[in-house]
Write a protein that holds these residues in place. Structure first.
Motif, short mmCIF file in Angstrom:
data_model
loop_
_atom_site.label_atom_id
_atom_site.label_comp_id
_atom_site.label_asym_id
_atom_site.label_seq_id
_atom_site.Cartn_x
_atom_site.Cartn_y
_atom_site.Cartn_z
N PHE A 1 14.44 46.14 75.11
CA PHE A 1 15.46 45.21 74.62
C PHE A 1 16.85 45.79 74.87
CE2 PHE A 1 11.86 44.14 71.76
CZ PHE A 1 11.76 42.78 72.05
N LYS A 2 17.76 44.92 75.23
CA LYS A 2 19.18 45.27 75.20
C LYS A 2 19.71 45.05 73.78
CE LYS A 2 21.73 43.95 78.63
NZ LYS A 2 22.51 43.06 79.54
N PHE B 1 11.53 50.13 72.82
CA PHE B 1 11.33 51.57 73.03
C PHE B 1 12.59 52.29 72.55
CE2 PHE B 1 8.49 49.61 76.11
CZ PHE B 1 7.37 50.43 76.08
N TYR B 2 12.56 53.61 72.60
CA TYR B 2 13.75 54.42 72.33
C TYR B 2 14.96 53.78 73.05
CZ TYR B 2 16.66 58.63 72.14
OH TYR B 2 17.67 59.52 71.91
N PRO B 3 16.11 53.60 72.38
CA PRO B 3 16.55 54.20 71.12
C PRO B 3 16.24 53.38 69.86
CG PRO B 3 18.39 53.11 72.12
CD PRO B 3 17.24 52.91 73.06
N SER C 1 13.35 53.77 80.03
CA SER C 1 13.13 52.33 80.07
C SER C 1 14.34 51.63 80.67
CB SER C 1 12.87 51.79 78.66
OG SER C 1 14.03 51.91 77.85
N GLU C 2 14.15 50.37 81.02
CA GLU C 2 15.23 49.54 81.51
C GLU C 2 15.57 48.52 80.43
OE1 GLU C 2 16.42 46.98 85.53
OE2 GLU C 2 14.46 47.97 85.36
N SER C 3 16.76 48.61 79.85
CA SER C 3 17.16 47.76 78.74
C SER C 3 17.75 46.46 79.28
CB SER C 3 18.18 48.48 77.86
OG SER C 3 17.61 49.64 77.29
N LEU C 4 17.01 45.36 79.10
CA LEU C 4 17.40 44.10 79.73
C LEU C 4 17.44 42.91 78.78
CD1 LEU C 4 15.21 44.34 82.96
CD2 LEU C 4 17.67 44.71 82.79
N LEU C 5 16.49 42.81 77.87
CA LEU C 5 16.31 41.58 77.11
C LEU C 5 17.17 41.54 75.85
CD1 LEU C 5 14.87 38.89 76.76
CD2 LEU C 5 13.00 40.11 75.59
N ASP C 6 18.06 40.58 75.79
CA ASP C 6 18.84 40.28 74.59
C ASP C 6 18.21 39.02 73.98
OD1 ASP C 6 20.64 39.34 72.70
OD2 ASP C 6 22.41 39.83 73.88
N THR C 7 17.55 39.18 72.85
CA THR C 7 16.80 38.05 72.28
C THR C 7 17.69 36.90 71.87
OG1 THR C 7 16.88 39.06 70.08
CG2 THR C 7 14.95 39.56 71.46
N VAL D 1 16.21 35.07 81.75
CA VAL D 1 16.02 34.85 83.19
C VAL D 1 16.11 36.16 83.95
CG1 VAL D 1 16.92 33.68 85.23
CG2 VAL D 1 16.96 32.51 83.01
N SER D 2 17.13 36.97 83.66
CA SER D 2 17.31 38.24 84.38
C SER D 2 16.17 39.21 84.08
CB SER D 2 18.66 38.86 84.04
OG SER D 2 18.79 39.08 82.65
N THR D 3 15.66 39.19 82.85
CA THR D 3 14.54 40.07 82.50
C THR D 3 13.28 39.64 83.25
OG1 THR D 3 15.46 40.44 80.29
CG2 THR D 3 13.15 41.01 80.62
N TYR D 4 13.03 38.34 83.27
CA TYR D 4 11.88 37.82 84.01
C TYR D 4 11.96 38.23 85.48
CZ TYR D 4 9.75 34.41 87.15
OH TYR D 4 9.10 33.82 88.19
#
Length: 374
Positions: A38-39, A9-11, A65-71, A78-81
């Motif tokens: 995504f983070k 999502f944005y940004p 949005s909440e930016s959490l996932l660093d691929t 784990v933290s995103t889940y």
């Protein structure tokens, strides 16, 4: 219903992010929706464009949005889940378009499937530029889905080849409507600095090898003097191969090629489509195309190649012409046919029918009905 959406999502900018923002807005009218972002979407060295992010002069619509996932960081999986699990959604929706995302998204969806329904909206089962690891990674990702939505029948067939018997539904790509109204042709030509009174052909969007700009350039070389080619989009990778093709053209051809080699921000999109008679998608491979949705919005007919779902979504709907193959001679033949046979009004009438069918409201309704029956 509580709906979690995990994607970009944005940004972040681009078609996937735009699609997600439109879907988020529509679903939010009747449901509680939370966007998990995504983070870091890609490490910079894997991204072929200039930037993944909205710039200061873009007009992308912000989505909270909440930016959490660093691929690239498995600890973030784990933290995103855990964050999604603790929000306790009734359903998790994820977007999938290339196998790079399979490890991170698959880790999360396989675990979330124990707690709620998981729906994958799949743009591509196999990427346009496939590699040996795409199929096993995609198969891993798909084990985390309760059901899958594809945007055309061609992708549904790919899905069933990898996961026979998969619960799935085909819901056509909705039309983008956030690019504003169509301008008058004269105004659009003036704003772009185009030669007036020409037959304007448009190649729009990210410039990647599979999209066949080289094919269109070679087709354009032998078109009559009253044809003008508009190329608008950001190159993914080097533009040198296309520059060499144009350098081989005589001056009489080169001066009829207009180029804007950059990411086209939302407020500028109208200029390019409003100035054009025809959009050409000379793709070597495809599933569906977001560009066709933009062309529908501005009521611009298309010439496409017979790959992926393009024949299904354009040729079978009577909104454009399907070329026999992705070769310059075939593309040139259909461009001449389009103008010589005066097909424009018939195609535009069919596009207007499609615009009524392909709304975000319709897409969201069909998506929720699919979720409910799983």
């Amino acid at each position: 219903m509580k709906i979690a959406v995990l994607s970009c999502f944005y940004p972040y900018r681009g078609g996937i992010s735009q699609f997600n923002a439109c879907l988020y807005e529509e679903l939010s009218k009747n449901h509680i929706v939370k966007a998990f972002n995504f983070k870091r979407q890609y490490p910079e060295f894997l991204f072929p464009g200039k930037t993944q992010y909205v710039t200061a002069d873009d007009e992308a619509v912000p989505v909270e949005s909440e930016s959490l996932l660093d691929t690239a960081n498995p600890f973030s999986y784990v933290s995103t889940y855990k964050a999604i699990r603790d929000w306790k959604p009734d359903v998790l929706i994820v977007r999938y378009w290339m196998s790079y995302f399979a490890p991170s998204l698959g880790f999360i969806t396989r675990r979330m499937k124990r707690h709620c329904k998981v729906i994958s909206i799949i743009d591509n089962v196999i990427p346009h530029e496939p590699r040996f690891f795409d199929t096993p990674l995609t198969r891993y990702f798909l084990t985390g889905s309760t059901g899958s939505v594809t945007l055309c029948e061609a992708v549904a067939r790919d899905l069933l080849r990898i996961k026979p018997g998969a619960e799935h539904k085909v819901i056509p790509h909705p039309l983008y409507s956030h690019f504003g109204a169509k301008r008058t042709r004269n105004e659009a030509e003036r704003r772009l600095g185009l030669m007036p009174g020409m037959k304007n052909i448009l190649f729009f969007g990210l410039i990647r090898e599979y999209k066949g700009l080289d094919i269109l350039l070679k087709a354009f070389e032998d078109l009559p003097e009253d044809y003008q080619l508009i190329i608008a989009g950001e190159p993914y990778g080097s533009f040198d191969r296309y520059a060499r093709i144009m350098d081989s053209f005589p001056e009489s051809v080169r001066r009829r090629i207009f180029m804007e080699l950059k990411y086209i921000k939302d407020s500028e999109v109208s200029d390019y489509f409003s100035a054009s008679d025809l959009a050409v998608l000379p793709y070597r491979s495809a599933t569906q195309s977001g560009i066709s949705s933009v062309a529908y919005h501005f009521e611009i007919p298309m010439i496409v190649t017979d790959v992926g779902g393009l024949k299904e979504t354009i040729g079978d709907r009577g909104t454009g012409i399907v070329a026999e193959n992705a070769a310059p001679e075939s593309i040139r033949k259909e461009i001449l046919r389009y103008f010589n046979e005066d097909n424009r009004e018939r195609f535009i009438e069919n596009i207007r029918k499609e615009k009524e069918r392909l709304s975000w409201k319709s897409f969201a309704t069909e998506l929720v009905e699919f979720i409910d029956r799983l």
